[in-house]
Design an enzyme around this catalytic site. Structure first.
Site, PDB file in Angstrom:
ATOM      1  N   ASP A 184       0.900  -1.154   0.000  1.00 25.82           N
ATOM      2  CA  ASP A 184       0.000   0.000   0.000  1.00 25.82           C
ATOM      3  C   ASP A 184       0.929   1.192   0.000  1.00 25.82           C
ATOM      4  O   ASP A 184       1.533   1.514   1.024  1.00 25.82           O
ATOM      5  CB  ASP A 184      -0.887   0.008   1.246  1.00 25.82           C
ATOM      6  N   HIS A 185       1.078   1.835  -1.159  1.00 24.44           N
ATOM      7  CA  HIS A 185       2.177   2.812  -1.267  1.00 24.44           C
ATOM      8  C   HIS A 185       1.997   4.006  -0.338  1.00 24.44           C
ATOM      9  O   HIS A 185       2.957   4.699  -0.043  1.00 24.44           O
ATOM     10  CB  HIS A 185       2.423   3.215  -2.731  1.00 24.44           C
ATOM     11  N   HIS A 247      -5.811   2.862   1.118  1.00 27.00           N
ATOM     12  CA  HIS A 247      -4.993   4.003   1.558  1.00 27.00           C
ATOM     13  C   HIS A 247      -5.601   4.752   2.741  1.00 27.00           C
ATOM     14  O   HIS A 247      -4.935   5.010   3.741  1.00 27.00           O
ATOM     15  CB  HIS A 247      -4.781   4.989   0.401  1.00 27.00           C
TER      16      HIS A 247
HETATM   17  O1  LIG Z   1      -3.520   3.451  -5.598  1.00 23.24           O
HETATM   18  C1  LIG Z   1      -3.887   4.440  -6.190  1.00 23.24           C
HETATM   19  O2  LIG Z   1      -3.363   5.629  -5.850  1.00 23.24           O
HETATM   20  C2  LIG Z   1      -3.374   6.715  -6.760  1.00 23.24           C
HETATM   21  C3  LIG Z   1      -3.062   7.959  -5.940  1.00 23.24           C
HETATM   22  O3  LIG Z   1      -1.764   7.857  -5.434  1.00 23.24           O
HETATM   23  P1  LIG Z   1      -0.914   9.156  -5.158  1.00 23.24           P
HETATM   24  O4  LIG Z   1       0.337   8.653  -4.558  1.00 23.24           O
HETATM   25  O5  LIG Z   1      -0.722   9.847  -6.476  1.00 23.24           O
HETATM   26  O6  LIG Z   1      -1.718   9.996  -4.227  1.00 23.24           O
HETATM   27  C4  LIG Z   1      -4.703   6.841  -7.463  1.00 23.24           C
HETATM   28  O7  LIG Z   1      -4.621   7.817  -8.478  1.00 23.24           O
HETATM   29  C5  LIG Z   1      -5.063   5.518  -8.097  1.00 23.24           C
HETATM   30  O8  LIG Z   1      -6.379   5.593  -8.655  1.00 23.24           O
HETATM   31  C6  LIG Z   1      -5.059   4.405  -7.063  1.00 23.24           C
HETATM   32  O9  LIG Z   1      -5.208   3.151  -7.708  1.00 23.24           O
END
Ligand SMILES: O=C1O[C@H](COP(=O)(O)O)[C@@H](O)[C@H](O)[C@H]1O
Ligand SMILES: NC(=O)C1=CN([C@@H]2O[C@H](COP(=O)(O)OP(=O)(O)OC[C@H]3O[C@@H](n4cnc5c(N)ncnc54)[C@H](OP(=O)(O)O)[C@@H]3O)[C@@H](O)[C@H]2O)C=CC1
Length: 506
Positions: A184-185, A247
């Site tokens: 989960d980045h 997230h």
């Molecule tokens: O996991 C995801 O995250 C992105 C948003 O990540 P961010 O680091 O740019 O805030 C999201 O655009 C995408 O739909 C989703 O699958």
């Protein structure tokens, strides 16, 4: 652990020709290499279906590194060293023969080293391939060392609780839980990790971190982008699955968890699961009261016209998929009973902003009631992106001869202190290389997070329970989301550091 302490590692990227690999994975590996974090001996076996020569593929990676990332200290010499580590391998997941050839390559690397290298498999492919890859790795003996072989799995991890349980059970046939790194980045983002340091590394905040002093909590993840070229995936997912289940729920866990007894993977993940178990499940008949779902219509962002969601490529023109969610949760434990946790996330919003706002209760005494109409309660804002700071607002005396009060702000700004903070994927890849799973999701965490939203999924999928509303692209979301908070006298609070930043920039 810098490179001289690390074991040789064969990194295998399934889906190396894909979007995620080019934008996030290769730049992150290159930055780790530049900073001396990669093992002395490593290979990046880069798997894709399309034919490429080594040179073509390496040039493609270089172009994308230049296009997509902040490479801190690019050097031609370092790139030339790094590119030698990248080996493109034409690979078809559906063909068993591909796995047999891959095993020969991995065994060949070990033979050259004279030792068994660690193996890190990154599954940057569609979720429908996870089962096949996992089984073929097992059956062909590619990942048979429980202590040395790991697998990183991208989101989405299932599409509801039952599918996540089934996926976990399937993976458990090949890998021990400690070998599985569910990414989960958001957990790799600097200011998300900082929540634990802030809460448990200081004495001044934790005593106030409860329902006696905190009035409400808001978590916002707003994006200006639409579905880009992922319309097909997104239309089958929607904001609830794509963002809230993972997230935002992970951020909630960091904010609400009890103090872990040690900064240690099992302990931290146990405390997070405790939070998820305490989140009150919303009854089917109450879904409308607690949630708002919406879709963007056409609009404008930064003076540029944007399509409505239903006109986006890859999206069903009659789609009932939400691109925005706002909701209210309660965490029913001793610390948080009665404190609303508001969450919202949306695409094509007016500005990009990921933040956590902790609103404290009003001061109980009336010392200044004759001098100020409304005391502004203390507010702590943790900006995750694009700003990265912690911002505390408090009341102070207005300079002058008489006693007047005004709100002031104290800011800790990451960019000023450390402009080169690592990208989330750098942190997470390094942890996976080091075998540290603290920032990855354990099977029970994922399942519990699905459980929290299960009734909402059911209600929305069964239609007519909750009405889909709309918001124009470039707006701050639908009015219904404001109403959700108004009922309890709250409003959405935006990045409180904005005025300060604007003044500084001027
Ligand atoms: O996991 C995801 O995250 C992105 C948003 O990540 P961010 O680091 O740019 O805030 C999201 O655009 C995408 O739909 C989703 O699958
Ligand atoms: N892109 C993003 O921003 C994010 C992606 N993710 C997740 O990461 C994963 C990858 O996403 P993304 O990179 O966008 O996907 P892409 O569609 O861009 O890439 C898919 C990759 O899979 C490969 N592939 C497809 N079929 C086969 C096959 N039969 N054998 C071998 N390789 C195959 C493709 O190879 P080829 O091109 O050579 O055919 C390509 O490298 C997905 O699970 C996604 O949900 C998660 C968060 C964000």
């Amino acid at each position: 652990m810098k490179n001289n302490d690390k074991k040789p590692t064969s990194i295998v990227i399934f889906g190396a020709t894909g979007d995620l690999a080019k934008r996030k994975l290769f730049p992150a590996f290159f930055n780790l290499f530049l900073d001396g974090w990669m093992p002395e001996d490593f290979e990046l076996l880069s798997l894709g279906r399309t034919e490429h020569t080594q040179e073509e593929f390496r040039n493609y990676i270089l172009e994308n590194i230049n296009d997509f990332s902040r490479i801190k200290n690019f050097s031609e010499e370092k790139w030339n060293q790094f590119k030698e580590k990248i080996k493109f391998v034409r690979f078809d997941i559906t063909q068993e023969e591909s796995f047999i050839q891959l095993k020969n390559q991995l065994d060949g690397i070990d033979a050259k080293l004279g030792a068994r290298a660690n193996r890190l498999f990154y599954l940057s492919v569609a979720p429908s391939f996870i089962e096949k890859v996992s089984k073929s790795l097992k059956e062909n003996g590619l990942a048979n060392n429980m202590n040395q072989d790991r697998m990183i799995i991208e989101k989405p991890f299932g599409y509801d609780k039952d599918s996540a349980v089934a996926l976990n059970a399937m993976l458990a046939q090949t890998f021990k839980e400690e070998q599985i790194y569910r990414i989960d980045h958001y957990l790799g983002k600097e200011n998300v990790q900082n929540i634990l340091a802030f809460r448990f590394g200081n004495t001044i905040f934790e005593p106030l971190w409860n329902n006696k002093y905190i009035d409400s909590v808001q978590i916002t993840v707003a994006e200006t982008v639409g579905v880009e070229d992922r319309g097909g995936y997104y239309d089958g997912s929607g904001a609830l699955r794509d963002m809230i289940q993972n997230h935002l729920m992970q951020i909630l866990c960091m904010v609400a968890m009890e103090p872990p007894t040690a900064f240690e993977s099992t302990e931290i993940r146990n405390r997070k699961v405790d939070v998820l178990k305490s989140v009150r499940r919303i009854n089917l008949e109450d879904i409308n009261h607690y949630t708002v779902r919406a879709q963007y219509t056409e609009g404008e962002i930064d003076g540029k016209k944007k399509l409505g969601y239903l006109a986006e490529p890859g999206v069903n023109p009659n789609s009932n998929t939400e691109t925005y969610v706002a909701m209210k949760f309660y965490v029913d434990n001793e610390r948080w009973k009665g404190v609303p946790f508001y969450m919202r996330t949306g695409k094509r919003m007016s500005k990009k902003e990921s933040s956590i706002v902790i609103s404290f209760k009003e001061v109980p005494c009336t010392t200044f009631q004759d001098r100020i109409k409304k005391m502004q309660p203390n507010k702590l804002t943790i900006n995750i992106q694009p700003e990265m700071d912690i911002n505390l607002s408090f009341m102070t005396k207005k300079p002058g001869l008489d006693m007047k009060l005004k709100p002031a702000e104290m800011v800790f700004d990451y960019f000023e202190c450390a402009p080169d903070t690592p990208e989330a994927y750098e942190t997470l890849l390094l942890d996976a290389l080091d075998g540290d799973s603290t920032l990855f999701m354990r099977s029970d965490q994922v399942e519990e997070a699905w459980d929290v939203i299960a009734n909402i999924q059911t209600a929305w999928e069964n239609g007519n329970v909750s009405k889909m509303v709309t918001y124009p692209a470039g707006s701050s979301g639908p009015e219904a989301a404001d109403e959700l908070l108004k009922r309890q006298g709250h409003t959405w609070l935006s990045n409180s550091n904005e005025t300060l930043k604007t003044k500084k920039d001027a």
